[in-house]
Design a protein around this motif. Structure first.
Motif, short mmCIF file in Angstrom:
data_model
loop_
_atom_site.label_atom_id
_atom_site.label_comp_id
_atom_site.label_asym_id
_atom_site.label_seq_id
_atom_site.Cartn_x
_atom_site.Cartn_y
_atom_site.Cartn_z
N TYR A 114 0.82 -1.22 0.00
CA TYR A 114 0.00 0.00 0.00
C TYR A 114 0.85 1.28 0.00
O TYR A 114 0.62 2.19 0.79
N GLN A 115 1.83 1.34 -0.86
CA GLN A 115 2.70 2.52 -0.94
C GLN A 115 2.44 3.33 -2.21
O GLN A 115 3.16 4.28 -2.49
N GLY A 116 1.44 2.91 -3.02
CA GLY A 116 1.09 3.70 -4.21
C GLY A 116 1.71 3.20 -5.50
O GLY A 116 1.84 3.98 -6.46
N CYS A 172 5.85 5.63 0.75
CA CYS A 172 4.81 6.62 1.08
C CYS A 172 4.37 7.39 -0.16
O CYS A 172 4.15 8.61 -0.10
N GLY A 173 4.30 6.71 -1.29
CA GLY A 173 3.88 7.36 -2.53
C GLY A 173 4.99 8.09 -3.26
O GLY A 173 4.78 8.62 -4.35
N PHE A 190 7.18 15.00 7.97
CA PHE A 190 6.68 13.66 8.25
C PHE A 190 7.89 12.74 8.46
O PHE A 190 8.76 12.65 7.60
N LEU A 248 -2.89 -2.44 7.99
CA LEU A 248 -1.76 -2.18 7.07
C LEU A 248 -2.19 -1.30 5.90
O LEU A 248 -1.48 -0.37 5.52
N ARG A 249 -3.36 -1.62 5.33
CA ARG A 249 -3.85 -0.86 4.19
C ARG A 249 -4.15 0.58 4.59
O ARG A 249 -3.76 1.53 3.90
N GLY A 301 -0.93 2.46 5.05
CA GLY A 301 -0.31 2.78 3.76
C GLY A 301 -0.93 4.02 3.14
O GLY A 301 -0.24 4.92 2.67
N HIS A 302 -2.26 4.07 3.16
CA HIS A 302 -2.94 5.23 2.57
C HIS A 302 -2.66 6.50 3.37
O HIS A 302 -2.44 7.57 2.79
N HIS A 333 -0.03 7.12 5.21
CA HIS A 333 1.37 7.52 4.97
C HIS A 333 1.51 8.26 3.63
O HIS A 333 2.24 9.24 3.53
N GLN A 334 0.82 7.75 2.60
CA GLN A 334 0.88 8.44 1.31
C GLN A 334 0.29 9.84 1.42
O GLN A 334 0.83 10.80 0.87
N ALA A 380 2.76 12.05 3.45
CA ALA A 380 3.96 12.37 2.67
C ALA A 380 3.65 13.41 1.60
O ALA A 380 4.46 14.29 1.31
#
Lengths: 130, 171
Positions: free
Chosen positions: A9-11, A119-120, B4, B137-138, B141-142, B144-145, B148
């Motif tokens: 899930y890092q994009g 992180c994307g 971050f 986890l999912r 992840g979202h 964190h994106q 960031a």
């Protein structure tokens, strides 16, 4: 071949769509596609789960991956990094985890471009972005 | 200015976050998200309190609903950490951290002069977990994106060494 890696899930899929013009829906899911479908696909995501399928079927995964690379060298492959953290309790999970690591090395060696998403944020580990 | 900071367990994220805010002249808030639910949590909380003692932080305990937290305009904020906040939202709060946490981060950013967000990196240890852990986890992840993309600077702490993924090292 372009290899896009990173944690879960890092994009990765979004990045593949935006920078390589491959629609998220055009990527085959390694969890559910049949291996023979994967051989004809322009892009595969969750390759680590295709590896699990191949292991269950008793296939030599490294040899199969070499065949995949020979068939279409312009493919995009997305794979999660799963090798950090605790060594799994069961032999089956350990074999899968190690095979994913070995396949990752094989794919990276044969890739023209390797990108890691964090992180994307993309980091180019090998080659150049288009 | 928003930073971050992520990275593995006990790798110096908090210390770096405190350093970034060390020269900040105004009101400094430390938003603590860990619920003191057992001896291990209390020990971690005590260690963090000791580490930031005398550094001028006012501690605010907030386990869920960041967007509803009143903070003074122009303050400095250290938010620690998204891992706890996400678990609190997912298992005991709104149930949808992917909505509530980004909204909360935007809220803090809109008011704080300096915002530092700390969060654990958990995405590369595999995904062979029970469904609720996979959901966590999912969500992480979202989030964190989102964090960031929102931040001016993104730093991965590797055993105390800051690796800058975006922006310029702030101190």
């Amino acid at each position: 071949m372009v290899l896009i890696i990173g944690g879960a899930y890092q994009g990765k899929r979004k990045f593949a769509a935006s920078r390589f013009g491959i629609a998220e829906t055009a990527l085959l899911d390694g969890a559910s596609c049949r291996p023979e479908e994967a051989l004809c696909a322009k892009g595969i995501f969750r390759y680590q789960l295709l590896i699990r399928q191949l292991l269950h079927a008793g296939t030599d995964v490294l040899e199969w991956t070499k065949m995949l690379l020979r068939q279409d060298p312009d493919r995009i492959i997305l794979m999660d990094e799963i090798g950090c953290g605790i060594i799994p309790m069961t032999a089956e999970e350990r074999l899968w985890r190690e095979t994913v690591g070995r396949c990752g090395c094989l794919l990276a060696e044969n890739a023209s471009t390797v990108i890691r998403l964090f992180c994307g944020i993309p980091t180019v580990l090998k080659g150049e972005l288009p | 200015m928003t930073t971050f900071i992520t990275g593995g367990s006990k790798c110096g994220k908090s210390r770096l976050a405190e350093t970034i805010l060390s020269g900040f002249p105004g009101t400094k808030l430390y938003i603590a998200t860990m619920q003191p639910d057992g001896a291990e949590a209390e020990k971690i909380i005590a260690r963090h309190k000791q580490q930031r003692a005398g550094k001028g932080f006012q501690t605010v305990e907030r386990y869920t609903d960041l967007a509803g937290l009143a903070v003074p305009e122009g303050c400095g904020i250290l938010l620690e950490c998204l891992g706890n906040l996400c678990a609190n939202e997912l298992f005991g709060g709104s149930g949808c951290p992917e909505q509530t946490i980004p909204a909360g981060l935007e809220h803090l950013r809109s008011l704080a002069e300096v915002l530092v967000i700390v969060s654990p990196e958990i995405s590369s240890g595999g995904t062979d977990y029970p469904p609720e852990t996979c959901h966590y986890l999912r969500s992480m992840g979202h989030i964190h994106q989102f964090a960031a993309a929102m931040a001016d600077t993104v730093i991965e702490c590797v055993y105390g060494i800051p690796v800058v993924h975006k922006g310029v090292f702030p101190c």
